[in-house]
Write a protein that holds these residues in place. Structure first.
Motif, PDB file in Angstrom:
ATOM      1  N   GLY A 183      -4.619   4.782  14.216  1.00 34.35           N
ATOM      2  CA  GLY A 183      -3.428   4.111  13.717  1.00 34.35           C
ATOM      3  C   GLY A 183      -3.884   3.068  12.728  1.00 34.35           C
ATOM      4  N   TRP A 184      -3.025   2.716  11.770  1.00 31.77           N
ATOM      5  CA  TRP A 184      -3.501   1.837  10.703  1.00 31.77           C
ATOM      6  C   TRP A 184      -2.448   0.793  10.339  1.00 31.77           C
ATOM      7  N   ARG A 185      -2.822  -0.465  10.563  1.00 27.29           N
ATOM      8  CA  ARG A 185      -2.015  -1.623  10.165  1.00 27.29           C
ATOM      9  C   ARG A 185      -0.554  -1.445  10.588  1.00 27.29           C
ATOM     10  N   GLY A 196       4.455   4.368  13.128  1.00 28.58           N
ATOM     11  CA  GLY A 196       5.080   5.516  12.500  1.00 28.58           C
ATOM     12  C   GLY A 196       4.295   6.788  12.747  1.00 28.58           C
ATOM     13  N   PRO A 197       4.679   7.872  12.097  1.00 29.04           N
ATOM     14  CA  PRO A 197       3.953   9.131  12.249  1.00 29.04           C
ATOM     15  C   PRO A 197       2.508   8.999  11.774  1.00 29.04           C
ATOM     16  N   ASP A 240       7.338   3.104  -0.103  1.00 23.32           N
ATOM     17  CA  ASP A 240       7.444   1.655   0.079  1.00 23.32           C
ATOM     18  C   ASP A 240       6.213   1.154   0.803  1.00 23.32           C
ATOM     19  N   GLY A 241       6.114  -0.160   0.934  1.00 25.28           N
ATOM     20  CA  GLY A 241       5.000  -0.762   1.656  1.00 25.28           C
ATOM     21  C   GLY A 241       3.672  -0.563   0.944  1.00 25.28           C
ATOM     22  N   PHE A 242       2.642  -0.228   1.722  1.00 26.30           N
ATOM     23  CA  PHE A 242       1.322  -0.018   1.146  1.00 26.30           C
ATOM     24  C   PHE A 242       1.357   1.088   0.093  1.00 26.30           C
ATOM     25  N   TYR A 243       0.723   0.811  -1.050  1.00 24.79           N
ATOM     26  CA  TYR A 243       0.563   1.800  -2.130  1.00 24.79           C
ATOM     27  C   TYR A 243       1.903   2.322  -2.623  1.00 24.79           C
TER      28      TYR A 243
END
Length: 309
Positions: free
Chosen positions: A53-55, A60-61, A285-288
């Motif tokens: 899982g990341w940040r 989420g998925p 949205d969000g990261f990148y």
């Protein structure tokens, strides 16, 4: 080739290979077209994160890296594939080596192992219920992890007793498609991890050392590149024989925010002797967060420019 201004060592400046990261957050019916497109657009390599899982995306998925890359290998034919990046945080070298042999085989030798020490904090460090490792233990584990993994992928049988890891007659048949083993691209910013990268890496990757402005970030990247050159010299390796990868999106600005931004980042990386750069597929949205139209324009305009030199 150019001469490093601080060390006086020859380093490569061109051509720069360009890679793309596709986060493992989509069901395969959504993800598959992205991997196919990365291959068709002409990117040199494509990667996915190897985390549990990341940040903020942890809720989420999220899908596993090695099965994702194995599936990607089945729907691509040219592009190299890799982890960005694997770590010892939740892995043991023996079963991991078997997974790597498999994806290398399925991809017919198009796999690269991106590998790093892992973070000091975050979901990966707590989800298994243990205590986070100190900085010293993290670096020591990483060095042992990489050394054992190197042996597992090269030798027919491996017996090993280290401080953190062990193996008893671990087999490696049939061995890697790529000989003597799959290439390692080792993430390193600090002196201990740089020694590991300089010893075992066919490539080195950096995220830079931070900075509030773009120029500050690039100055940090330049300093790290010089330190890695010194680490290679200390290991008795020719710096021109080791690839250098730069994670462009660790900068304060997203590299695919515009075509001009991306073109400028690639040029600056080349001037510092980087052989490869890596950006992230635009997200909604969000990261990148960005537009896939920019990605398409980069593929149509910038990739051919870079190849032409």
């Amino acid at each position: 080739m150019t001469v490093s201004p601080m060390s006086g060592v020859l380093i490569s400046v061109s051509p720069v290979r360009i890679g793309i990261v596709i986060l493992p957050e989509h069901r395969w019916w959504v993800a598959e077209p992205k991997w196919r497109a990365a291959d068709e657009y002409g990117f040199d390599h494509a990667w996915t994160y190897d985390h549990l899982g990341w940040r903020s995306l942890v809720d989420g998925p999220w899908f596993a890296a090695v099965p994702t890359l194995t599936a990607a290998a089945m729907v691509t034919s040219r592009i190299r594939l890799g982890t960005w990046v694997a770590s010892p945080t939740f892995r043991h070298p023996v079963p991991f080596a078997r997974e790597l042999l498999t994806v290398d085989d399925v991809s017919d030798g198009r796999f690269t192992l991106g590998i790093g020490a892992g973070g000091l904090a975050g979901y990966d460090t707590t989800v298994l219920g243990g205590q986070p490792w100190s900085l010293g233990e993290r670096s020591a584990r990483f060095a042992e992890f990489v050394e054992l993994l190197d042996q597992l992928l090269v030798a027919e049988r491996t017996t090993w007793q280290g401080r953190y890891y062990a193996a008893d007659q671990a087999r490696s048949a049939p061995g890697c498609v790529q000989r003597p083993r799959i290439p390692f691209v080792v993430a390193a910013n600090g002196p201990r991890t740089m020694r590991t990268a300089a010893r075992f890496g066919q490539g080195w990757v950096t995220t830079g050392s931070g900075g509030e402005t773009v120029d500050e970030w690039w100055r940090g990247v330049a300093e790290l590149a010089e330190r890695f050159t010194s680490a290679l010299v200390d290991q008795g390796r020719d710096p021109s024989t080791v690839d250098r990868y730069l994670n462009l999106d660790s900068a304060p600005v997203y590299s695919l925010s515009s075509v001009d931004c991306f073109r400028d980042a690639v040029g600056r990386a080349a001037e510092l002797g980087f052989t490869d750069v890596v950006a992230h597929w635009p997200r909604g949205d969000g990261f990148y967060a960005g537009s896939e139209t920019v990605l398409e324009q980069v593929a149509a305009d910038v990739l051919p420019e870079v190849r032409a030199g």
